[in-house]
Every structure is written in structure tokens, then in C-alpha cells.
Design an enzyme around this catalytic site. Structure first.
Site, PDB file in Angstrom:
ATOM      1  N   ASN A 105      -7.955  65.748  59.954  1.00 13.61           N
ATOM      2  CA  ASN A 105      -9.226  65.378  59.359  1.00 13.61           C
ATOM      3  C   ASN A 105     -10.382  65.884  60.216  1.00 13.61           C
ATOM      4  O   ASN A 105     -10.606  65.391  61.325  1.00 13.61           O
ATOM      5  CB  ASN A 105      -9.302  63.852  59.227  1.00 13.61           C
ATOM      6  CG  ASN A 105     -10.486  63.409  58.403  1.00 13.61           C
ATOM      7  OD1 ASN A 105     -10.514  63.593  57.198  1.00 13.61           O
ATOM      8  ND2 ASN A 105     -11.477  62.808  59.051  1.00 13.61           N
ATOM      9  N   GLU A 123     -15.281  66.805  55.344  1.00 19.58           N
ATOM     10  CA  GLU A 123     -14.733  67.175  54.028  1.00 19.58           C
ATOM     11  C   GLU A 123     -13.542  68.130  54.120  1.00 19.58           C
ATOM     12  O   GLU A 123     -12.523  67.926  53.473  1.00 19.58           O
ATOM     13  CB  GLU A 123     -15.816  67.795  53.141  1.00 19.58           C
ATOM     14  CG  GLU A 123     -15.474  67.831  51.664  1.00 19.58           C
ATOM     15  CD  GLU A 123     -15.561  66.441  51.026  1.00 19.58           C
ATOM     16  OE1 GLU A 123     -14.541  66.005  50.448  1.00 19.58           O
ATOM     17  OE2 GLU A 123     -16.628  65.818  51.110  1.00 19.58           O
ATOM     18  N   ASP A 125     -10.205  69.804  55.434  1.00 19.56           N
ATOM     19  CA  ASP A 125      -9.065  69.245  56.152  1.00 19.56           C
ATOM     20  C   ASP A 125      -7.844  70.144  56.000  1.00 19.56           C
ATOM     21  O   ASP A 125      -7.832  71.085  55.202  1.00 19.56           O
ATOM     22  CB  ASP A 125      -8.711  67.849  55.599  1.00 19.56           C
ATOM     23  CG  ASP A 125      -9.901  66.908  55.562  1.00 19.56           C
ATOM     24  OD1 ASP A 125     -10.435  66.606  56.635  1.00 19.56           O
ATOM     25  OD2 ASP A 125     -10.298  66.500  54.457  1.00 19.56           O
ATOM     26  N   LYS A 138      -7.086  71.675  52.606  1.00 18.66           N
ATOM     27  CA  LYS A 138      -7.514  70.676  51.626  1.00 18.66           C
ATOM     28  C   LYS A 138      -9.028  70.754  51.406  1.00 18.66           C
ATOM     29  O   LYS A 138      -9.780  70.983  52.359  1.00 18.66           O
ATOM     30  CB  LYS A 138      -7.161  69.260  52.103  1.00 18.66           C
ATOM     31  CG  LYS A 138      -5.665  68.975  52.209  1.00 18.66           C
ATOM     32  CD  LYS A 138      -5.082  68.653  50.847  1.00 18.66           C
ATOM     33  CE  LYS A 138      -5.624  67.336  50.327  1.00 18.66           C
ATOM     34  NZ  LYS A 138      -5.063  66.962  49.020  1.00 18.66           N
ATOM     35  N   ASP A 139      -9.445  70.563  50.157  1.00 16.53           N
ATOM     36  CA  ASP A 139     -10.855  70.379  49.800  1.00 16.53           C
ATOM     37  C   ASP A 139     -11.741  71.558  50.184  1.00 16.53           C
ATOM     38  O   ASP A 139     -12.920  71.374  50.532  1.00 16.53           O
ATOM     39  CB  ASP A 139     -11.406  69.091  50.442  1.00 16.53           C
ATOM     40  CG  ASP A 139     -10.648  67.851  49.991  1.00 16.53           C
ATOM     41  OD1 ASP A 139     -10.242  67.811  48.813  1.00 16.53           O
ATOM     42  OD2 ASP A 139     -10.457  66.939  50.808  1.00 16.53           O
TER      43      ASP A 139
END
Length: 212
Positions: A105, A123, A125, A138-139
């Protein structure tokens, strides 16, 4: 004392600070607080808090917009080293609480407060599911959207660089955290902690004033 360490079992308020204002808060439980590691557990049912009356230029916290009021499912363990712009989060799944994977994270390095720690989620990750051969990003699209919204002014390059640094370490087979945490089990009495009164009024420390 702002820079004090937290004993195991103490409630530690984790706040997100956006442009100098408290944006979000939740109660976590201290598992370990040493010179090299701060391990915080976010239990099932942990209350989410959103200050009223903020002047946030990027709008309300996404969890507030989505109507989330507490952490659901299994709890997660957040492993953070002082000065680093990420945490290694441990997830579990299913009725048998099987290890689900490692979540990297990206976030501000944590800063201690009298009631807990302040940070800001970035945001972007990386996620490495249990049993998988490799991690996934991710994202990525959401991160790009947040930049368009002005969420992280002047921070985009540093956030991307931290993600690339983590990816390079993983590609090289480096493990800078203790993988034994995958077998860790929480005290069942830790479920459902609530935020203390005044959690959102504790002053935010500037980078120059931070301790520990």
C-alpha cells in the site's frame, strides 16, 4: 508526548491527512512498535470517521462517498517501517481465515501523533496473491484519475518511483518483511473498536515538526 511508542493492545488512531486537514480516521490496534517496525491491526467492525466541515478541494473521502462506516470482512495487518512511503498489508480470507496475500500500500511515511499516526493513502498499490507467481499492479487507472483531480500535487513522480522501487525489489526476490506474519492471529476481543472523542481535532504535525 508525541513521539512515544505504543504498547501492544493499545488503540492507535490512524488518520489520513489531505493538504494539511484530517480527512479520514479509524481505530487500529498496536501489535508491535519497535525502532524498526510499527505493526497495526485493523479489526473487523473498526469504526470509520470523516470530519465534518472540511475544505477538501478533492471532495469527500471515497469510503465516505460509498457509504462505508466500518471495516468489513477479516481484519488486516499493516506492517510499516519508519520513513518508508508504503506499508506491507497482510490479508486473510474464508471461514478458515487462510492467508490471502501481500498488499503493498503506497502512502505517506507515517507521522506519530499523541493518539496514533497520520498518513495519506496514495491510491496506487501492488498485490501479490497467495500462491501466485507474481504481483499485479492495482488501481493504476484510478491513480491517474486522482492526479487529474489534483489529489497529489507535485507528488506523482515520487509515488510512481516508490511503486517502481517495490516492484524492482520483488522482481529481484527481495523480501524486506517477515513472511511469518502470514500465520499471525489476532486477539478475538479486538473486534469493533471505536474512535475516541476528539480524534479529528488533534493537531496535524508538519513534516518539519514530526517526531519518530
Amino acid at each position: 508526548m508525541t513521539g512515544r511508542r505504543f504498547p501492544p493492545g493499545e488503540v492507535v488512531v490512524r488518520r489520513e491527512v489531505l493538504r494539511g486537514e484530517v480527512w479520514f480516521g479509524c481505530p487500529t490496534i498496536c501489535v508491535e512498535d519497535s525502532a524498526d517496525l510499527l505493526a497495526l491491526y485493523l479489526p473487523p467492525g473498526a469504526e470509520f470517521g470523516f470530519p465534518e466541515g472540511g475544505t477538501f478541494p478533492c471532495g469527500r473521502h471515497p469510503w465516505q462517498t460509498a457509504g462505508h462506516t466500518a471495516w468489513s470482512g477479516h481484519g488486516k495487518l499493516m506492517l510499516q517501517r519508519p520513513g518508508e512511503a508504503h506499508s506491507v498489508d497482510v490479508f486473510w480470507a474464508g471461514e478458515d481465515r487462510a492467508f490471502a496475500g501481500w498488499y503493498f500500500n503506497l502512502q505517506d511515511p507515517f507521522r506519530r501523533t499523541p493518539i496514533g499516526v497520520d498518513t495519506l493513502d496514495h491510491e496506487l498499490d501492488l498485490w501479490w496473491p497467495a500462491g501466485a507467481d507474481r504481483y499485479v499492479w492495482k488501481d493504476v487507472e484510478m491513480f491517474a484519475q486522482r492526479l487529474t483531480e489534483g489529489r497529489y500535487p507535485g507528488m506523482a513522480d515520487a509515488i510512481r518511483a516508490e511503486g517502481d522501487r517495490i516492484a524492482a525489489l520483488l522482481d529481484a526476490g527481495r523480501r524486506w518483511w517477515d513472511e511469518g506474519w502470514a500465520k499471525w492471529r489476532p486477539d478475538p476481543s479486538w473486534d469493533g473498536p471505536r474512535l475516541p472523542a476528539g480524534w479529528d481535532t488533534v493537531p496535524v504535525l508538519t513534516a518539519a515538526a514530526k517526531l519518530g
